[in-house]
Design an enzyme around this catalytic site. Structure first.
Site, PDB file in Angstrom:
ATOM      1  N   GLN A 112     -44.815 -15.157 -36.835  1.00 50.19           N
ATOM      2  CA  GLN A 112     -44.553 -14.137 -35.709  1.00 50.19           C
ATOM      3  C   GLN A 112     -44.984 -12.609 -36.185  1.00 50.19           C
ATOM      4  O   GLN A 112     -44.745 -11.691 -35.311  1.00 50.19           O
ATOM      5  CB  GLN A 112     -43.078 -14.079 -35.295  1.00 50.19           C
ATOM      6  CG  GLN A 112     -42.572 -15.436 -34.509  1.00 50.19           C
ATOM      7  CD  GLN A 112     -41.215 -15.250 -34.303  1.00 50.19           C
ATOM      8  OE1 GLN A 112     -40.498 -14.250 -34.520  1.00 50.19           O
ATOM      9  NE2 GLN A 112     -40.743 -16.461 -33.879  1.00 50.19           N
ATOM     10  N   HIS A 176     -39.034 -13.210 -36.617  1.00 45.29           N
ATOM     11  CA  HIS A 176     -38.157 -11.999 -36.287  1.00 45.29           C
ATOM     12  C   HIS A 176     -38.166 -10.750 -37.307  1.00 45.29           C
ATOM     13  O   HIS A 176     -37.247 -10.381 -38.105  1.00 45.29           O
ATOM     14  CB  HIS A 176     -36.410 -12.471 -36.702  1.00 45.29           C
ATOM     15  CG  HIS A 176     -36.368 -13.501 -35.596  1.00 45.29           C
ATOM     16  ND1 HIS A 176     -35.041 -13.690 -35.355  1.00 45.29           N
ATOM     17  CD2 HIS A 176     -36.965 -14.183 -34.596  1.00 45.29           C
ATOM     18  CE1 HIS A 176     -34.713 -14.692 -34.478  1.00 45.29           C
ATOM     19  NE2 HIS A 176     -36.006 -15.036 -33.941  1.00 45.29           N
ATOM     20  N   GLU A 270     -29.546  -9.297 -25.297  1.00 46.81           N
ATOM     21  CA  GLU A 270     -28.563  -8.107 -25.015  1.00 46.81           C
ATOM     22  C   GLU A 270     -29.244  -6.901 -24.859  1.00 46.81           C
ATOM     23  O   GLU A 270     -30.196  -6.283 -25.494  1.00 46.81           O
ATOM     24  CB  GLU A 270     -27.722  -7.989 -26.491  1.00 46.81           C
ATOM     25  CG  GLU A 270     -26.931  -8.962 -26.713  1.00 46.81           C
ATOM     26  CD  GLU A 270     -25.840  -8.886 -27.786  1.00 46.81           C
ATOM     27  OE1 GLU A 270     -24.917  -9.880 -28.104  1.00 46.81           O
ATOM     28  OE2 GLU A 270     -25.992  -7.619 -28.350  1.00 46.81           O
ATOM     29  N   TYR A 280     -23.145  -4.358 -33.767  1.00 46.39           N
ATOM     30  CA  TYR A 280     -23.303  -5.179 -32.553  1.00 46.39           C
ATOM     31  C   TYR A 280     -23.268  -6.458 -32.663  1.00 46.39           C
ATOM     32  O   TYR A 280     -23.490  -7.142 -31.717  1.00 46.39           O
ATOM     33  CB  TYR A 280     -24.856  -4.662 -31.935  1.00 46.39           C
ATOM     34  CG  TYR A 280     -24.659  -3.209 -31.621  1.00 46.39           C
ATOM     35  CD1 TYR A 280     -24.565  -2.992 -30.417  1.00 46.39           C
ATOM     36  CD2 TYR A 280     -24.801  -2.249 -32.431  1.00 46.39           C
ATOM     37  CE1 TYR A 280     -24.231  -1.729 -29.908  1.00 46.39           C
ATOM     38  CE2 TYR A 280     -24.608  -0.775 -32.037  1.00 46.39           C
ATOM     39  CZ  TYR A 280     -24.479  -0.548 -30.764  1.00 46.39           C
ATOM     40  OH  TYR A 280     -24.047   0.752 -30.234  1.00 46.39           O
ATOM     41  N   TYR A 291     -30.087 -22.871 -31.285  1.00 45.78           N
ATOM     42  CA  TYR A 291     -31.310 -23.578 -30.759  1.00 45.78           C
ATOM     43  C   TYR A 291     -30.863 -24.943 -30.536  1.00 45.78           C
ATOM     44  O   TYR A 291     -31.383 -25.882 -29.696  1.00 45.78           O
ATOM     45  CB  TYR A 291     -32.620 -23.226 -31.062  1.00 45.78           C
ATOM     46  CG  TYR A 291     -33.052 -22.027 -30.906  1.00 45.78           C
ATOM     47  CD1 TYR A 291     -33.106 -21.579 -29.798  1.00 45.78           C
ATOM     48  CD2 TYR A 291     -33.523 -21.238 -31.971  1.00 45.78           C
ATOM     49  CE1 TYR A 291     -33.826 -20.383 -29.372  1.00 45.78           C
ATOM     50  CE2 TYR A 291     -34.049 -19.899 -31.975  1.00 45.78           C
ATOM     51  CZ  TYR A 291     -34.170 -19.486 -30.538  1.00 45.78           C
ATOM     52  OH  TYR A 291     -34.795 -18.148 -30.279  1.00 45.78           O
TER      53      TYR A 291
END
Length: 402
Positions: A112, A176, A270, A280, A291
């Site tokens: 990614q 990520h 979120e 958070y 998953y």
């Protein structure tokens, strides 16, 4: 009557509000069954009332882009756009693409990773400074990094490049990375990061010595603001907030509040009102599941001392970039959040009132993975379609049915 809150409450502190908030309309955006099925802490924290359908149309503006990721408007009706393999290009006012802009560092385009967001510095008109985030390959692995440099007058190169942020520690996971860039108008740059996804490494989102799964706040030159919450100790001094999963949306509202949207796993994206020093929750609590459908962390959606999301999605929208709309083309949208959806793919609009989401709309549900959103000088939108043969679409008001 309960007064709507304008700042985050802890996840437990909002339970009482769930039973005192006035009932809202029940019509919701069609989205299928929830994965986790947690009870929200208050009304319209998820599946807010569906807004009246807007009339929009889209057309291809630019083509020939490979996984476009970030876009920023230049002051002359041109745009900067990143391609994840590592290219920065200029989109001309007629939609044609420049050759790649030279001078950027090499990126780690595995998984990614790659070249991610791009943003004009707050004094671009005078110093031509631009900022960008990217995945950086280092000796022992990979990290999220951010840099800045001066865009040449002819827009063909970037000079005086300096790195202002390098995530630590190093990760082996090419997932990520985050990462959006935003400016608060007070001399600070915000850089969002992800926690590289893999267990147990994702636990570093709770580690105040690691800059994984964090909002980072720096002075424009990369130095540490003295009023950062951990500047005097107790954590990495660059951290603004923590306990995040993978933040790919960040924008400041008109009142100066920083809003972020992070990817959840199987459910649990979120929207957060993101404040200094607050936790958070990820990966201790989540409104989603892993998953493989197993519980995340504690298996709970909320816990004392961890902030409640202002809004969450289950199933996910897989958020791309976001803006607060300010233009005239869609006057009924002014002040609304517009965010890209990668899955199932759409342009999503949220209305806010007193810090609470009051409605949701999904548009352009057939265009593909929307990675970023930018507003043009005339109030139209440009949205990035993230694909190997990606494109930029121009979104404008459509003609109402007669």
């Amino acid at each position: 009557m309960i007064r709507p809150f304008s700042r985050p409450f802890s996840r437990l502190g909002l339970i009482a509000l769930a039973f005192a908030t006035p009932s809202l309309a029940t019509a919701q955006v069609e989205q299928g069954p929830a994965n986790a099925g947690f009870e929200p802490a208050f009304e319209a924290q998820t599946r807010a009332p569906a807004l009246e359908d807007s009339t929009v149309q889209s057309e291809r503006f630019a083509e020939g882009l490979e996984h476009p990721w970030g876009i920023a408007a230049l002051p002359d009706d041109r745009f900067l756009v990143t391609e994840r393999p590592g290219r920065l290009r200029v989109i001309e006012s007629d939609g044609s693409l420049s050759d790649p802009v030279s001078g950027l560092p090499e990126v780690d385009a595995r998984g990614q990773g790659g070249l991610l967001d791009v943003a004009l510095g707050p004094d671009f008109a005078n110093d031509r400074m631009i900022y960008w985030s990217y995945a950086k390959r280092v000796a022992d692995g990979t990290v999220t990094a951010a840099a800045r440099g001066v865009l040449s007058e002819d827009r063909t190169s970037v000079g005086e490049v300096e790195e202002i942020f390098v995530q630590s520690p190093v990760s082996q996971a090419t997932k990520h990375y985050g990462s959006r860039i935003a400016f608060d108008g007070e001399g600070h740059v915000i850089i969002t990061t992800g926690e590289h996804s893999d267990a147990p490494e994702r636990e570093k989102a709770q580690d105040l010595e690691a800059t994984w799964g964090k909002v980072i706040r720096l002075n424009l030159d990369g130095s540490i603001p003295e009023d950062n919450p951990f500047a005097d100790g107790g954590g990495a001094p660059s951290i603004w907030s923590y306990g995040h999963r993978n933040i790919q949306s960040a924008a400041f509202g008109a009142d100066g509040t920083l809003w972020t949207i992070e990817h959840g796993p199987l459910g649990g994206d979120e929207l957060n009102d993101t404040r200094a020093g607050l936790n958070y929750g990820w990966p201790v609590v989540s409104y989603g599941l892993n998953y493989d459908s197993t519980p995340v962390g504690s298996g709970e959606a909320r816990m004392e001392g961890m902030e409640e999301p202002t809004y969450y999605w289950d199933p996910v929208i897989a958020p791309g970039g976001m803006i607060f709309y300010e233009g005239e083309a869609f006057p009924g949208w002014q002040g609304d959040i517009l965010v890209g959806s990668l899955k199932p793919g759409a342009l999503v609009r949220l209305t806010l009132e007193d810090g609470r989401v009051t409605g949701e709309e999904r548009m352009l549900t057939d265009v593909g993975r929307v990675r970023d959103v930018e507003e043009t000088a005339g109030g139209d939108l440009l949205i990035l379609i993230d694909a190997a043969d990606g494109a930029v679409l121009r979104v404008s008001p459509g003609e109402a049915d007669s």
